[in-house]
Enzyme design. Structure first.
Site, PDB file in Angstrom:
ATOM      1  N   HIS A 267      -4.285   4.506 -20.153  1.00 16.33           N
ATOM      2  CA  HIS A 267      -4.534   5.008 -18.783  1.00 16.33           C
ATOM      3  C   HIS A 267      -3.913   4.085 -17.733  1.00 16.33           C
ATOM      4  O   HIS A 267      -4.404   4.007 -16.615  1.00 16.33           O
ATOM      5  CB  HIS A 267      -6.037   5.171 -18.495  1.00 16.33           C
TER       6      HIS A 267
ATOM      7  N   GLU B  95      16.661   5.185 -14.371  1.00 14.44           N
ATOM      8  CA  GLU B  95      16.170   6.330 -13.592  1.00 14.44           C
ATOM      9  C   GLU B  95      16.957   7.590 -13.924  1.00 14.44           C
ATOM     10  O   GLU B  95      16.400   8.685 -14.020  1.00 14.44           O
ATOM     11  CB  GLU B  95      16.268   6.029 -12.098  1.00 14.44           C
TER      12      GLU B  95
ATOM     13  N   LYS C 226      18.001  -5.475  -2.791  1.00 15.22           N
ATOM     14  CA  LYS C 226      17.685  -4.542  -3.880  1.00 15.22           C
ATOM     15  C   LYS C 226      18.583  -4.682  -5.105  1.00 15.22           C
ATOM     16  O   LYS C 226      19.780  -4.900  -4.990  1.00 15.22           O
ATOM     17  CB  LYS C 226      17.768  -3.087  -3.376  1.00 15.22           C
TER      18      LYS C 226
ATOM     19  N   SER D 258      21.475  -1.543  -2.778  1.00 15.71           N
ATOM     20  CA  SER D 258      21.169  -0.589  -1.717  1.00 15.71           C
ATOM     21  C   SER D 258      22.153  -0.796  -0.584  1.00 15.71           C
ATOM     22  O   SER D 258      22.542  -1.932  -0.288  1.00 15.71           O
ATOM     23  CB  SER D 258      19.736  -0.812  -1.228  1.00 15.71           C
TER      24      SER D 258
END
Ligand code: ARG
Length: 478
Positions: free
Chosen positions: A166, A300, A293, A287
């Site tokens: 969880h 992804e 970044k 970025s």
């Protein structure tokens, strides 16, 4: 556009048309032509066409000379395509293209090659051959990723980290145990690809358009020449069976799903909040606005592409579900899904392998994420070993957890009196039960996180990647 959709010039090379008084409309051609998708089947169509030329000789449809002429002509067509010759916009599909080029190479004898066959059994055969190769390419890409997993698992074999259920801290585990939890799903995927290969390796050629071939061609010879394991037993089924594509798409979707879950773990563990993983520079991007970044784009994109593969699977199944018996033109689109899912995976698998290979695992951050409440189960087991029932032990430890939470004091720092108040059988050896090292050491059943069990798991993973034994020669004396 004209109401008739605009007529294409009559001159396009066609495999049909005798019964038509006019050429198809440009609008129909634009919809119907599949050359843009199926061009890549050409090496397979050449292969099966050469085998067919031989089969027609065997059936006394062609003379040996004609058959050889066609075979040489097909080789010449292959050489032209191999050196970059492109189809014309007017070529309806890959079969029409090869037929046109074969006419250019051999003249009229090319018109004999289509005797007894149809594009229905032809496209099914070529697509199966393509799929058999695709299974092999996907398998080696999977193995590449699995090898990286084993290498990385070895670097964190005994690094302690939390396991989660969880997404809540559960019980300490070794890093290798977590990483290999992503290895075994890929092993199941490889088994699915093997089964898909078996489903694809059934020869449809010789089924004609739907009712089989009227010439006594040897399907046994065709099967052997083309490297199929078996031949179809019903020509109506053979021209429309696309189960093997559905199976490949399901296998692809499962692979995509497994990669997505691995990617998700790595992305979360790579966040500053977790900090278990430091990404490298080869598979990440920056970025345009935020100079700090380093984004895990490859992971992804892997996660995202699983959605498209699922779409491919659903699209094919929805197509198959609505079809009446035998070949229907809806089936032409089967290749869009097959190629898209395979191409996607062949891009994604090496990228995920590369992204994982350049990850650095930060063992100190992994260990620092352990908290003493994660040993609550071990504490209950401690009481069970002293004769307490698990239910009572669970209750007693639960009270300690509540006290730790309420006072904001880690469990191992609570006064000993709190332990004895929770249960009289707690004694001063209780601190052992609160150590994460002790916690993993106790878990040595097969498949658990103990050091011996994890070592055995790593060995099993390495063995899974060994090349299959080469079959012994039939004459060997044992
Ligand atoms: N391009 C077609 C396909 O991919 C080939 C089969 C065409 N068959 C036919 N009867 N028109 O399915």
């Amino acid at each position: 556009m004209a109401a008739d959709g605009g007529r294409a010039p009559m001159k396009a090379h066609k495999l049909w048309g005798g019964r038509f008084g006019a050429a198809p409309t440009a609008a129909f051609d634009a919809l119907n032509n599949s050359i843009g998708v199926d061009f890549r089947l050409w090496p397979y169509d050449i292969r099966l066409s050469k085998a067919w030329a031989m089969a027609l000789w065997g059936a006394n449809v062609l003379t040996l000379d004609e058959s050889k002429l066609l075979e040489r002509g097909l080789d010449a067509v292959a050489a032209r395509l191999d050196s970059g010759e492109l189809p014309l916009a007017s070529d309806e599909d890959v079969h029409t293209l090869i037929d046109r080029l074969l006419h250019e190479e051999t003249g009229d004898v090319a018109s004999k090659l289509h005797t007894g066959r149809s594009r229905n059994d032809q496209v099914a055969t070529a697509t199966r051959l393509w799929t058999m190769d695709a299974c092999q390419h996907l398998d080696s890409a999977l193995r590449g990723l699995e090898q990286v997993m084993i290498d990385q698992a070895t670097t964190i074999e005994t690094a302690l980290m939390p396991s989660y259920t969880h997404m809540q801290r559960a019980i300490p585990v070794f890093g290798a145990h977590w990483l290999l939890s992503h290895f075994w799903p890929l092993e199941r995927d490889r088994a699915r690809l093997k089964a898909t290969h078996r489903s694809a390796a059934v020869l449809p050629l010789g089924s004609g358009a739907v009712a089989g071939c009227a010439y006594p061609i040897s399907r046994v010879l065709l099967q052997g020449t083309l490297g199929f394991d078996a031949m179809s037993t019903n020509s109506i089924d053979a021209v429309s069976d696309r189960d093997f594509i559905a199976e490949l798409l399901f296998a692809a979707t499962m692979i995509g799903t497994h990669l997505s879950r691995l990617a998700e773990d790595l992305i979360i563990y790579g966040s500053s909040e977790f900090g278990f993983v430091q990404f490298g520079e080869g598979y990440t991007s920056g970025s345009s606005m935020m100079p700090q970044k380093r984004n895990p784009d490859a992971l992804e994109l892997a996660r995202g592409s699983a959605a498209r593969m699922l779409g491919d699977l659903v699209s094919l199944l929805a197509t198959l579900k609505g079809l009446p018996t035998s070949y229907n033109k809806d089936l032409q689109d089967d290749k869009r899904t097959l190629f898209d899912a395979t191409d996607t995976l062949l891009l994604v698998l090496p990228a995920v392998a590369g992204a994982l290979a350049e990850c650095t695992f930060r063992k100190e951050r992994m260990k620092a994420a352990l908290s003493s409440t994660m040993m609550a189960t071990d504490l209950a087991d401690y009481l069970v070993r002293k004769g307490v029932t698990f239910r009572d032990a669970h209750g007693a430890v639960g009270r300690l957890v509540r006290e730790s939470e309420a006072s904001g004091v880690e469990m191992q720092l609570l006064p000993f009196s709190s332990f004895t108040a929770a249960h009289a059988l707690f004694s001063d050896d209780v601190s052992d039960a609160l150590s994460p090292e002790q916690s993993v050491m106790q878990r040595e059943v097969e498949g658990a996180t103990g050091p011996v069990a994890v070592g055995a798991q790593l060995d099993a993973a390495r063995i899974a990647l060994l090349p299959p034994p080469t079959p012994r020669s039939g004459n060997a004396v044992v």
